[in-house]
Design an enzyme around this catalytic site. Structure first.
Site, PDB file in Angstrom:
ATOM      1  N   HIS A 159      -5.431  -3.689  -2.544  1.00  0.00           N
ATOM      2  CA  HIS A 159      -5.123  -2.802  -3.608  1.00  0.00           C
ATOM      3  C   HIS A 159      -5.144  -3.444  -5.127  1.00  0.00           C
ATOM      4  O   HIS A 159      -4.627  -2.726  -6.073  1.00  0.00           O
ATOM      5  CB  HIS A 159      -4.002  -1.966  -3.399  1.00  0.00           C
TER       6      HIS A 159
ATOM      7  N   SER B  25       0.770  -1.244  -0.155  1.00  0.00           N
ATOM      8  CA  SER B  25      -0.021  -0.062   0.028  1.00  0.00           C
ATOM      9  C   SER B  25       0.784   1.347   0.248  1.00  0.00           C
ATOM     10  O   SER B  25       0.463   2.271  -0.472  1.00  0.00           O
ATOM     11  CB  SER B  25      -0.848  -0.221   1.276  1.00  0.00           C
TER      12      SER B  25
ATOM     13  N   LYS C 169     -12.359  -0.095  -1.617  1.00  0.00           N
ATOM     14  CA  LYS C 169     -11.254   0.747  -2.390  1.00  0.00           C
ATOM     15  C   LYS C 169     -11.972   0.658  -3.714  1.00  0.00           C
ATOM     16  O   LYS C 169     -12.961   1.409  -4.482  1.00  0.00           O
ATOM     17  CB  LYS C 169     -10.121   0.056  -2.310  1.00  0.00           C
TER      18      LYS C 169
END
Length: 384
Positions: free
Chosen positions: A206, A178, A238
């Site tokens: 992610h 990240s 996300k």
């Protein structure tokens, strides 16, 4: 006095350039943010596909609220598991190509639940040194022997696994890191897990929705074969644009987590209206090749634009593009200068990143335009 100790510690954070300041948004999540009456171009969020305020998700959430109300009222195993949750779990399993999926309230809670449910005293966890804080905390909760290997170093990990007498072993890694934006060597990690009879737990917070064919995540990006020892965690706040997380894998493993993961057992289930929004999000992710292609073009634009400057970019092929500054105060100064120009880029400092590697963390999304990114590139070139 204990209050004086706290104030002294807060003063030290301020002095060392480590104090964090919270800003309040006055507009929905998107590439343009309203903060304290100012209009800013935001390069802060993890809304990688620009879905957080997408009309289709908003409509699905509204329809879900009219059907199911707002709250779930109980944990999943009591009376909080709605048909909307069940439908989403089935769609997530199909989307990832894994046997079964289990919803969690957040990715942090998912990680805290997975690791202690699979290993404990007398076992060993082998964790990448740059793993997310939730994975670090999960190892501490498990009370297993913790061994950290240098970032992405398969040879070092192999030596640790070979030397371990633990009865059960678990390899633990982010898929996309990240703060650096690079990818873990997942094929090599799976090969070592198979060789040493270890669990492999992957946090794809992610990568899910962004990497792989149709955004199916890091496992699909690497074309990894199915393995019963692989446990896959993806977050839904996300790229998916909403909130929550899930764990997917072998049906027996998922059932064990449903029975033993404390962060699943002992918390109220997420809102069913969010599950409805996420079901719509999965459809947009599947159909989102144009969004992902635009995102890749923005990544290339940023890297090409800063290539001839003093700014050092890490070798990241993902939407996370760190610009290494080094000194905490200098990182804050550069972030502040950008902010004055109407560009919101967070300065990331220890303990989130190692000492001496303070950075700007540029987060790109498919909702950004080339013109918006050009403003950031020009400002950074000027500040260089």
């Amino acid at each position: 006095m204990i209050w004086d100790e706290l104030q002294s510690a807060l003063d030290a954070l301020q002095r060392d350039g480590l104090k964090r300041n919270r800003r309040t948004l006055e507009s929905p999540c998107g590439p343009v943010a309203q903060v304290a009456g100012r209009t800013l171009i935001s390069f802060c969020s993890n809304d990688y596909l620009g879905l957080a305020n997408d009309p289709a998700l908003v409509a699905a959430a509204c329809a879900g609220a009219r059907t199911w109300g707002v709250g779930s009222g109980a944990s999943h195993l009591v009376s909080g598991h709605f048909a909307a949750h069940a439908t989403l779990e089935e769609k997530l399993a199909a989307f990832t190509g894994l046997a079964r999926a289990l919803l969690f309230s957040t990715g942090y809670m998912a990680n805290l639940g997975i690791v202690p449910a699979l290993v404990g005293r007398g076992d060993a966890v082998f964790a990448d040194r740059l793993n997310h804080a939730s994975l670090i905390d999960a190892v501490q909760l498990a009370r297993a022997d913790s061994q950290r290997y240098p970032h992405g170093d398969l040879a070092a990990l192999e030596k640790l696994l070979a030397a371990s007498p633990a009865r059960r072993k678990l390899i633990l890694s982010d898929a996309v890191f990240s703060m650096d934006g690079d990818l873990a060597p997942l094929p090599g990690l799976l090969a070592l897990a198979e060789r040493f009879d270890a669990w492999l737990v992957i946090d794809d917070a992610h990568g899910f929705g962004v990497l792989g064919p149709q955004g199916r995540g890091s496992l699909a990006h690497f074309h990894l074969p199915h393995s019963r020892r692989l446990v896959y965690m993806g977050t839904l706040g996300k790229a998916a644009g909403a909130a929550g997380a899930f764990v997917a894998g072998d049906a027996t493993v998922i059932e064990w987590l449903a029975q033993r993961a404390r962060t699943y057992l002992f918390t109220t289930a997420g809102s069913p209206l969010i599950a409805c929004a996420l079901a719509a999000s999965l459809d947009l992710i599947t159909q989102g090749d144009a969004r992902r292609q635009h995102l890749m073009q923005l990544i290339a634009q940023l890297r090409d634009g800063l290539a001839a400057t003093r700014w050092r970019l890490l070798p990241s092929p993902t939407a996370i593009q760190p610009v290494i500054i080094g000194d905490n105060h200098e990182a804050l100064r550069i972030a502040g200068a950008l902010y004055e120009r109407g560009l919101w880029v967070p300065a990331i400092r220890p303990p989130t990143v190692p000492k001496g590697t303070a950075r700007l963390r540029v987060s790109l999304t498919a909702a950004h335009s080339e013109a918006q990114l050009a403003l950031l590139v020009d400002a950074l070139r000027e500040l260089a």
